[in-house]
Design an enzyme around this catalytic site. Structure first.
Site, PDB file in Angstrom:
ATOM      1  N   ASN A 122      91.713  42.447  79.983  1.00 35.80           N
ATOM      2  CA  ASN A 122      92.184  43.398  78.984  1.00 35.80           C
ATOM      3  C   ASN A 122      91.917  44.829  79.464  1.00 35.80           C
ATOM      4  O   ASN A 122      91.797  45.070  80.657  1.00 35.80           O
ATOM      5  CB  ASN A 122      91.551  43.113  77.612  1.00 35.80           C
ATOM      6  N   ARG A 123      91.789  45.765  78.538  1.00 35.40           N
ATOM      7  CA  ARG A 123      91.739  47.178  78.903  1.00 35.40           C
ATOM      8  C   ARG A 123      90.336  47.764  78.812  1.00 35.40           C
ATOM      9  O   ARG A 123      89.568  47.418  77.921  1.00 35.40           O
ATOM     10  CB  ARG A 123      92.688  47.976  78.001  1.00 35.40           C
ATOM     11  N   HIS A 159      93.177  44.534  83.110  1.00 36.71           N
ATOM     12  CA  HIS A 159      93.007  43.265  83.831  1.00 36.71           C
ATOM     13  C   HIS A 159      92.390  43.448  85.223  1.00 36.71           C
ATOM     14  O   HIS A 159      92.806  42.816  86.199  1.00 36.71           O
ATOM     15  CB  HIS A 159      94.336  42.529  83.934  1.00 36.71           C
ATOM     16  N   HIS A 215      95.099  33.212  82.177  1.00 36.97           N
ATOM     17  CA  HIS A 215      96.298  33.853  81.614  1.00 36.97           C
ATOM     18  C   HIS A 215      97.530  32.949  81.652  1.00 36.97           C
ATOM     19  O   HIS A 215      98.630  33.421  81.944  1.00 36.97           O
ATOM     20  CB  HIS A 215      96.571  35.158  82.358  1.00 36.97           C
ATOM     21  N   TYR A 244     100.666  30.957  80.166  1.00 41.09           N
ATOM     22  CA  TYR A 244     101.581  31.053  79.034  1.00 41.09           C
ATOM     23  C   TYR A 244     102.078  29.641  78.702  1.00 41.09           C
ATOM     24  O   TYR A 244     102.720  28.994  79.535  1.00 41.09           O
ATOM     25  CB  TYR A 244     102.796  31.910  79.382  1.00 41.09           C
ATOM     26  N   GLU A 290      94.429  33.996  75.795  1.00 36.60           N
ATOM     27  CA  GLU A 290      93.546  34.765  76.659  1.00 36.60           C
ATOM     28  C   GLU A 290      92.128  34.792  76.084  1.00 36.60           C
ATOM     29  O   GLU A 290      91.632  35.841  75.684  1.00 36.60           O
ATOM     30  CB  GLU A 290      94.067  36.184  76.828  1.00 36.60           C
TER      31      GLU A 290
END
Length: 301
Positions: free
Chosen positions: A97-98, A123, A199, A201, A266
């Site tokens: 994440n940030r 990331h 990560h 999907y 996530e």
């Protein structure tokens, strides 16, 4: 995998994350560093993994009628993962994440990270763990417990993060139709933030089969961390949230993945925890081991 038959009724995820211990990680014998694709197979259940980014490329299993399908989004070739921007199936780190303004202060020293999301670090930076070559330490393709273990040594100062960090991830197939993902990291020399995430999907109707809006997910959580316009947590905790961001990404078999085309789980510690003293700490001290385990259980009816 035909969309008319919803193949899997439950994707159950069990998370045991952020377990710290004082044991030191053993350093296994040197492994292979060439980029390749590795298959694990247990009956009609199989996955493919590449050591580029420790990436999960496919998860193939039968639906309730016995038809095989791939239930994770991704690309056909490793080259597409190298050039891709969607983080399909990658192992995210050193911090998922940030990180706000791409900097943080730890033990009185300010560290500046690589900015790759406006003013923020996302990331792990432009060359995070999903964009490097991992070493294959073990690969057992079949038998009772097919598994692959990959290793990456992150050096002191990489993408701006302090301290050397030894990182392992293991993918293992278990019966019946269980995929285990085990991540751990040991800090060497300096304290450092660590917040790994996987990560992948997921689309249980098969990748590229349409949206996941007719699928159901149950999350055993009562609150989330609201974010501002730059997707940085505000520091508040609030009752629940949903959202999506895929749009027109060309993936495997020429399929185009649109909005709501998958669910990305996530699992991770609190985003931007290094800049929020009220959040649970993501700091790993020298000799400590960070652990993050996920279990995906697939069932049918």
């Amino acid at each position: 995998m035909a969309r008319a038959v919803l193949p899997l009724t439950v994707l159950a995820l069990c998370l045991a994350a952020l377990v710290f211990s004082s044991r030191a990680g053993a350093d296994a014998a040197a492994g292979r560093k060439m980029v390749g694709v590795y298959e694990l197979k247990k009956g009609d259940f199989s996955i493919r993994v590449t050591n580029w980014g420790a990436t999960l490329m496919s998860v193939v299993l039968p639906d309730s009628n016995g038809n095989l399908g791939d239930v994770v989004l991704g690309y056909d070739t490793v080259a597409e993962y190298v050039n891709g921007t969607a983080y399909f199936g990658g192992l995210i780190g050193r911090v998922a994440n940030r990180v706000a303004n791409a900097r943080f202060t730890l033990d009185g020293k300010t560290y500046r990270l690589f900015r790759n999301d406006g003013n923020n670090s996302l990331h792990g930076g432009h060359r995070g763990f999903s964009k490097v070559v991992w070493t294959v330490r073990e690969h057992v393709g079949g038998g009772a417990s097919p598994c692959i273990t990959l290793f990456y040594h992150s050096f002191d100062g990489e993408q701006g993060f302090p301290g050397d960090l030894d990182v392992y991830v293991t993918y293992e197939l278990r019966s019946p139709y269980v995929l285990a993902v085990r991540m751990n990291a040991t800090a060497r020399g300096k304290a450092t933030p660590v917040n790994l995430a996987h990560h992948a999907y997921w689309n249980l109707g098969g990748h590229g089969s349409g949206t996941v809006l007719d699928e159901t997910v149950q999350l055993f959580a009562s609150r989330y961390t609201p974010v501002d316009a730059a997707l940085i947590p505000t520091g508040r905790l609030a009752p629940f949230y949903t959202g999506n961001g895929l749009a027109g990404v060309r993936g495997k078999d020429g399929r185009v993945y649109g909005r709501y085309g998958a669910l990305c789980l996530e699992t991770q510690g609190f985003p931007d925890a290094v800049n929020h003293p009220s959040f649970p700490s993501q700091i790993v001290r020298p000799g400590q081991v960070y652990e993050h385990n996920m279990v995906f259980r697939f069932s049918f009816f």
